[in-house]
Design a protein around this motif. Structure first.
Motif, PDB file in Angstrom:
ATOM      1  N   LYS A  67      39.327  46.192  43.601  1.00  0.00           N
ATOM      2  CA  LYS A  67      38.787  45.123  42.751  1.00  0.00           C
ATOM      3  C   LYS A  67      37.329  45.361  42.395  1.00  0.00           C
ATOM      4  O   LYS A  67      36.809  44.806  41.440  1.00  0.00           O
TER       5      LYS A  67
ATOM      6  N   TYR B 258      45.899  32.018  50.532  1.00  0.00           N
ATOM      7  CA  TYR B 258      44.533  32.498  50.767  1.00  0.00           C
ATOM      8  C   TYR B 258      43.707  31.343  51.274  1.00  0.00           C
ATOM      9  O   TYR B 258      43.833  30.224  50.813  1.00  0.00           O
TER      10      TYR B 258
ATOM     11  N   ILE C  73      44.447  28.327  49.017  1.00  0.00           N
ATOM     12  CA  ILE C  73      45.086  28.623  47.740  1.00  0.00           C
ATOM     13  C   ILE C  73      46.472  29.183  48.009  1.00  0.00           C
ATOM     14  O   ILE C  73      46.614  30.235  48.642  1.00  0.00           O
TER      15      ILE C  73
ATOM     16  N   ALA D 277      48.958  31.118  46.736  1.00  0.00           N
ATOM     17  CA  ALA D 277      49.163  32.060  45.641  1.00  0.00           C
ATOM     18  C   ALA D 277      50.643  32.322  45.408  1.00  0.00           C
ATOM     19  O   ALA D 277      51.095  32.442  44.277  1.00  0.00           O
TER      20      ALA D 277
ATOM     21  N   PRO E 108      51.336  33.827  33.480  1.00  0.00           N
ATOM     22  CA  PRO E 108      49.939  33.687  33.051  1.00  0.00           C
ATOM     23  C   PRO E 108      48.966  34.171  34.128  1.00  0.00           C
ATOM     24  O   PRO E 108      49.358  34.413  35.268  1.00  0.00           O
ATOM     25  N   SER E 109      47.752  34.267  33.728  1.00  0.00           N
ATOM     26  CA  SER E 109      46.712  34.706  34.656  1.00  0.00           C
ATOM     27  C   SER E 109      46.629  33.739  35.834  1.00  0.00           C
ATOM     28  O   SER E 109      46.676  32.523  35.662  1.00  0.00           O
ATOM     29  N   GLY E 110      46.554  34.273  37.012  1.00  0.00           N
ATOM     30  CA  GLY E 110      46.431  33.442  38.206  1.00  0.00           C
ATOM     31  C   GLY E 110      47.765  32.961  38.743  1.00  0.00           C
ATOM     32  O   GLY E 110      47.814  32.201  39.707  1.00  0.00           O
ATOM     33  N   SER E 111      48.842  33.420  38.158  1.00  0.00           N
ATOM     34  CA  SER E 111      50.150  32.933  38.596  1.00  0.00           C
ATOM     35  C   SER E 111      50.618  33.626  39.879  1.00  0.00           C
ATOM     36  O   SER E 111      51.571  33.184  40.509  1.00  0.00           O
ATOM     37  N   GLY E 112      49.995  34.717  40.244  1.00  0.00           N
ATOM     38  CA  GLY E 112      50.332  35.355  41.523  1.00  0.00           C
ATOM     39  C   GLY E 112      50.976  36.722  41.403  1.00  0.00           C
ATOM     40  O   GLY E 112      51.492  37.258  42.384  1.00  0.00           O
ATOM     41  N   LYS E 113      50.923  37.329  40.215  1.00  0.00           N
ATOM     42  CA  LYS E 113      51.582  38.625  39.997  1.00  0.00           C
ATOM     43  C   LYS E 113      50.978  39.714  40.889  1.00  0.00           C
ATOM     44  O   LYS E 113      51.696  40.431  41.594  1.00  0.00           O
ATOM     45  N   THR E 114      49.685  39.808  40.824  1.00  0.00           N
ATOM     46  CA  THR E 114      49.011  40.837  41.617  1.00  0.00           C
ATOM     47  C   THR E 114      49.245  40.610  43.107  1.00  0.00           C
ATOM     48  O   THR E 114      49.525  41.549  43.860  1.00  0.00           O
ATOM     49  N   THR E 115      49.150  39.346  43.501  1.00  0.00           N
ATOM     50  CA  THR E 115      49.368  39.009  44.909  1.00  0.00           C
ATOM     51  C   THR E 115      50.745  39.488  45.373  1.00  0.00           C
ATOM     52  O   THR E 115      50.883  40.117  46.432  1.00  0.00           O
TER      53      THR E 115
ATOM     54  N   GLU F 219      49.946  45.685  35.785  1.00  0.00           N
ATOM     55  CA  GLU F 219      49.437  45.711  34.409  1.00  0.00           C
ATOM     56  C   GLU F 219      49.073  47.119  33.950  1.00  0.00           C
ATOM     57  O   GLU F 219      47.939  47.384  33.580  1.00  0.00           O
TER      58      GLU F 219
ATOM     59  N   HIS G  33      51.242  40.571  31.570  1.00  0.00           N
ATOM     60  CA  HIS G  33      51.372  39.397  30.710  1.00  0.00           C
ATOM     61  C   HIS G  33      51.238  39.864  29.259  1.00  0.00           C
ATOM     62  O   HIS G  33      50.814  39.173  28.379  1.00  0.00           O
TER      63      HIS G  33
HETATM   64  N1  LIG Z   1      41.467  37.384  47.847  1.00  0.00           N
HETATM   65  C1  LIG Z   1      41.720  36.153  47.332  1.00  0.00           C
HETATM   66  N2  LIG Z   1      41.114  35.092  47.909  1.00  0.00           N
HETATM   67  C2  LIG Z   1      41.353  33.848  47.448  1.00  0.00           C
HETATM   68  N3  LIG Z   1      42.145  33.604  46.426  1.00  0.00           N
HETATM   69  C3  LIG Z   1      42.776  34.616  45.804  1.00  0.00           C
HETATM   70  C4  LIG Z   1      42.577  35.956  46.222  1.00  0.00           C
HETATM   71  N4  LIG Z   1      43.315  36.781  45.452  1.00  0.00           N
HETATM   72  C5  LIG Z   1      43.928  35.995  44.566  1.00  0.00           C
HETATM   73  N5  LIG Z   1      43.609  34.695  44.778  1.00  0.00           N
HETATM   74  C6  LIG Z   1      44.127  33.545  44.042  1.00  0.00           C
HETATM   75  O1  LIG Z   1      45.538  33.612  44.059  1.00  0.00           O
HETATM   76  C7  LIG Z   1      46.066  33.225  42.824  1.00  0.00           C
HETATM   77  C8  LIG Z   1      46.921  34.338  42.270  1.00  0.00           C
HETATM   78  O2  LIG Z   1      46.104  35.432  41.916  1.00  0.00           O
HETATM   79  P1  LIG Z   1      46.645  36.795  41.328  1.00  0.00           P
HETATM   80  O3  LIG Z   1      45.533  37.718  41.251  1.00  0.00           O
HETATM   81  O4  LIG Z   1      47.835  37.173  42.098  1.00  0.00           O
HETATM   82  O5  LIG Z   1      47.090  36.329  39.859  1.00  0.00           O
HETATM   83  P2  LIG Z   1      47.613  37.254  38.677  1.00  0.00           P
HETATM   84  O6  LIG Z   1      48.883  36.662  38.242  1.00  0.00           O
HETATM   85  O7  LIG Z   1      47.606  38.660  39.085  1.00  0.00           O
HETATM   86  O8  LIG Z   1      46.502  36.993  37.577  1.00  0.00           O
HETATM   87  P3  LIG Z   1      45.989  37.992  36.445  1.00  0.00           P
HETATM   88  O9  LIG Z   1      47.032  37.993  35.388  1.00  0.00           O
HETATM   89  O10 LIG Z   1      44.743  37.368  35.997  1.00  0.00           O
HETATM   90  O11 LIG Z   1      45.784  39.303  37.110  1.00  0.00           O
HETATM   91  C9  LIG Z   1      44.873  32.888  41.934  1.00  0.00           C
HETATM   92  O12 LIG Z   1      44.690  31.494  41.944  1.00  0.00           O
HETATM   93  C10 LIG Z   1      43.735  33.590  42.575  1.00  0.00           C
HETATM   94  O13 LIG Z   1      42.547  32.875  42.368  1.00  0.00           O
END
Ligand SMILES: Nc1ncnc2c1ncn2[C@@H]1O[C@H](COP(=O)(O)OP(=O)(O)OP(=O)(O)O)[C@@H](O)[C@H]1O
Ligand SMILES: [Mg+2]
Lengths: 414, 234
Positions: free
Chosen positions: A412, B13, B20, B22, B41-48, B170, B203
């Motif tokens: 990141k 998290y 949070i 996720a 959408p952004s923040g939906s948890g894909k990366t997590t 992505e 996305h």
């Molecule tokens: N290390 C962390 N600490 C606290 N919160 C986190 C952390 N990583 C992710 N989050 C929260 O978890 C949720 C999911 O995040 P994530 O990165 O998985 O979304 P995403 O779908 O990948 O978004 P994007 O499309 O923007 O990449 C978000 O609300 C984000 O703020």
């Protein structure tokens, strides 16, 4: 392993300027340390050589208590018959002994028939003395150097020659008190002028031991000191220990020690200068360690910080933490090796050039001393190993930080 | 046997006093040789979610199996070993190692992660570079090639170890539409050729049409599933 080295080398090459700067700093450090060691070492060896080879010898043996009262040149603290025999017997067993010289030290009145002054004298057997102090004849400023002197001749110290206006070939009289207090006089011919050097005995005149005996009316064997020359000064500690065991521990009937054994170090004030040089060498080494530590650590901290993203990538795709650690440690190691290799090469070439150009210097009254810097393999290896080891140690902390980085956080990072 | 099985998977998290959620109790499974995308959408948890599947981030609760192995409680060292052995990664920013050539980048996992013998390794790298159409760029450094070419090299690096599963978060976000589709098509082609499972998040509506199975993530819940079996509604 080869691939870690390749990767580390590529990364070093990627930041050419920084690598060059750090290596140059290490190079400078290594050069200063090696040159300092070699030049101060040569200076030290030269001075030690002057002192031991023109006056003191390497080891001296006296009757117990002689050295403490050496300023008054006591005649009642001489070694006598059996004691001398014992020393001679012990010295015969020591292979490392090259030569020894028996000396009688005495004080006398020196008269040129117009004026009178005090003189300290060292009475010797010329052949033994020249073997024990081979550079002694170099100190003869005027007069015939060959064979030192004969009975009836005297080498007078420079100061007396000037102060009393006595020249080579002049006749003089020595008057001395013997042990019992009776006075005796004897005529001498000035054979030469002896250059003074610092340290005890450095301003003494010299006569033949037989003249001293007749002047002092000594009949039996008797000497004030036995000066010993070793085949090599490096043998000093071993021989000293051995003599200390065999002679230093001998007791007389009253249970008191008979002999005292000293090295030149104990007798000459120059030893403190020599020790000072060693101390300075030590501090310069410490400075080198600090330079290497700080510069490598600084660069490696930067290297890790700049490459957080890359660290995240390689960690994510499965590179094990200790491999990441070694990647960065090897970078520091290579930088250390580069700096040291260049530094050592420059130093050795400089030393060779200095020897080829025959640099001379003056020390006190001694002029035209030839500076011949040398450096031992052990010193070079020591410096190389220390620098490279410190380079590795300095990289460990940043490398460890890289190894334990969380891949997600690292990826990141922008 | 499914390549990925997730049951009641939770990731929470904790940042100070704030929790949070996720990922909230999701269930799904991914079959071998499938071509799966998580969209949302952004923040939906894909990366997590992808990070958990990729053994980079441990789940808070639930069950997660990858390549038949429970990965919920692997330590750092074993997680790294597991990734190196079973999973390939393709990143949004390509993440090639700048001091290595294209060839060496693809070679990296075989040499620094696994230890393949020299001959076999070189042959395998060339084979992969040919498969992604990068053989003629092998000696170039990453700075000397385009984004699309970089991502193709990255795909080769992800596949070179015969990984069962390639995760791509992505992978097309930094590419133009044409290149994005080309990379997706390349991945599909690789899937066909090597029977590798591809899972990626996006996305990017431009490429959604191109995938076969789509999970839709919304605020940590997996609530829609299209075109195929092998999943569950949350
Ligand atoms: N290390 C962390 N600490 C606290 N919160 C986190 C952390 N990583 C992710 N989050 C929260 O978890 C949720 C999911 O995040 P994530 O990165 O998985 O979304 P995403 O779908 O990948 O978004 P994007 O499309 O923007 O990449 C978000 O609300 C984000 O703020
Ligand atoms: Mg994301």
């Amino acid at each position: 392993m080869l691939n870690i080295f390749k990767l580390a080398a590529r990364n070093l090459f990627r930041y050419k300027r920084r690598t060059l700067l750090t290596s140059t700093l290490i190079t400078l450090g290594v050069v200063s340390v090696l040159l300092f060691i070699s030049i101060s070492g040569s200076f030290k060896a030269l001075m030690v050589g002057q002192i031991t080879d023109s006056m003191l010898g390497h080891i001296q043996i006296h009757k117990k208590g002689y050295l403490a009262s050496i300023d008054s040149l006591p005649l009642n603290r001489n070694l006598t018959g059996k004691q001398i025999d014992k020393v001679v017997q012990v010295l015969a067993e020591e292979d490392a002994v090259e030569a020894y010289s028996m000396r009688i030290k005495l004080g006398a009145m020196f008269s040129n028939f117009i004026e009178t002054t005090n003189i300290r004298l060292n009475a010797v057997t010329p052949t033994d003395e020249m073997k024990t102090a081979p550079l002694l004849t170099d100190r003869i400023l005027e007069g015939e150097k060959e064979n030192l002197l004969k009975a009836g001749e005297i080498l007078i110290p420079e100061l007396i020659s000037k102060g009393m206006k006595v020249k080579v070939g002049d006749g003089i009289v020595l008057v001395a008190n013997n042990k019992d207090g009776s006075v005796n006089g004897q005529n001498f011919m000035v054979r030469g002028i002896l250059e003074g050097i610092s340290g005890p005995g450095g301003r003494d005149g010299m006569i033949h031991i037989n003249d001293a005996k007749s002047l002092l009316r000594i009949e039996a064997a008797e000497v004030s000191e036995i000066a010993i020359r070793l085949k090599d000064i490096y043998l000093l500690p071993a021989v000293f220990t051995s003599l200390q065991e065999k002679l230093g521990s001998m007791k007389n009937k009253q249970g008191m020690p008979v002999f005292e054994v000293h090295t030149w170090e104990k007798i000459s004030p120059f030893f403190n200068i020599a020790k000072m040089i060693d101390l300075m060498t030590f501090f310069i080494k410490i400075m080198l360690v600090a330079i290497v530590l700080v510069s490598i650590m600084n660069v490696m901290v930067m290297a890790v910080y700049e490459r957080i993203n890359e660290i995240g990538t390689i960690a994510a795709i499965g590179t094990l933490p200790n491999k990441i650690l070694s990647l960065f440690v090897v970078e520091g190691f290579l930088m250390g090796v580069l700096g040291t290799a260049v530094g050592t090469t420059i130093s050795l070439i400089s030393i060779a050039i200095m020897n080829a150009t025959q640099i001379r210097f003056d020390f006190g009254r001694q002029t035209g001393l030839l500076l011949s810097p040398t450096i031992g393999a052990t010193d070079v290896i020591f410096v190389v190993v220390i620098v490279v080891a410190i380079a590795v140690i300095a990289s460990l902390q940043p490398a460890w930080k890289a190894a334990k980085m969380d891949p997600i956080t690292a990826l990141k990072h922008v | 046997m499914s390549v990925v099985v997730a049951e009641q998977l939770i990731k929470t998290y904790v940042a100070g006093d704030i929790k949070i959620e996720a990922i909230r109790k999701v269930n799904f499974s991914i079959e071998p040789a499938s071509f799966v995308s998580f969209i949302g959408p952004s923040g939906s948890g894909k990366t997590t979610l992808l990070n958990m599947i990729g053994c980079l981030d441990p789940p808070t609760a639930g069950k997660l199996q990858v390549a038949g192995q429970d990965i919920t409680s692997l330590n750092r060292q074993n997680a790294a070993r597991f990734r190196g052995e079973h999973i390939g990664f393709v990143f949004q920013d390509f993440n090639l190692i700048p001091v290595l050539t294209v060839f060496e980048n693809v070679e990296y996992p075989l040499q620094m992660v696994q230890s393949w013998p020299n001959e076999k390794r070189k042959k395998r790298v060339m084979e992969m570079l040919e498969a992604v159409g990068m053989a003629d760029q092998a000696r170039k450094y990453p700075s000397q090639i385009s984004g699309g070419q970089k991502q193709r090299a990255a795909v080769a690096r992800a596949l070179v170890t015969n990984a069962k599963l390639v995760l791509a978060d992505e992978p097309t976000a930094n590419l133009d539409k044409e290149t994005a589709n080309m990379v997706i098509n390349l991945m599909k082609q690789m899937r066909d050729e090597y029977k590798t499972t591809f899972v990626f998040s996006t996305h990017d509506p431009r490429i959604v049409d191109n995938v076969e199975i789509t999970f839709v993530l919304d605020d940590g819940t997996l609530h829609k599933l299209e075109k195929s079996a092998g999943g569950d509604h949350a």
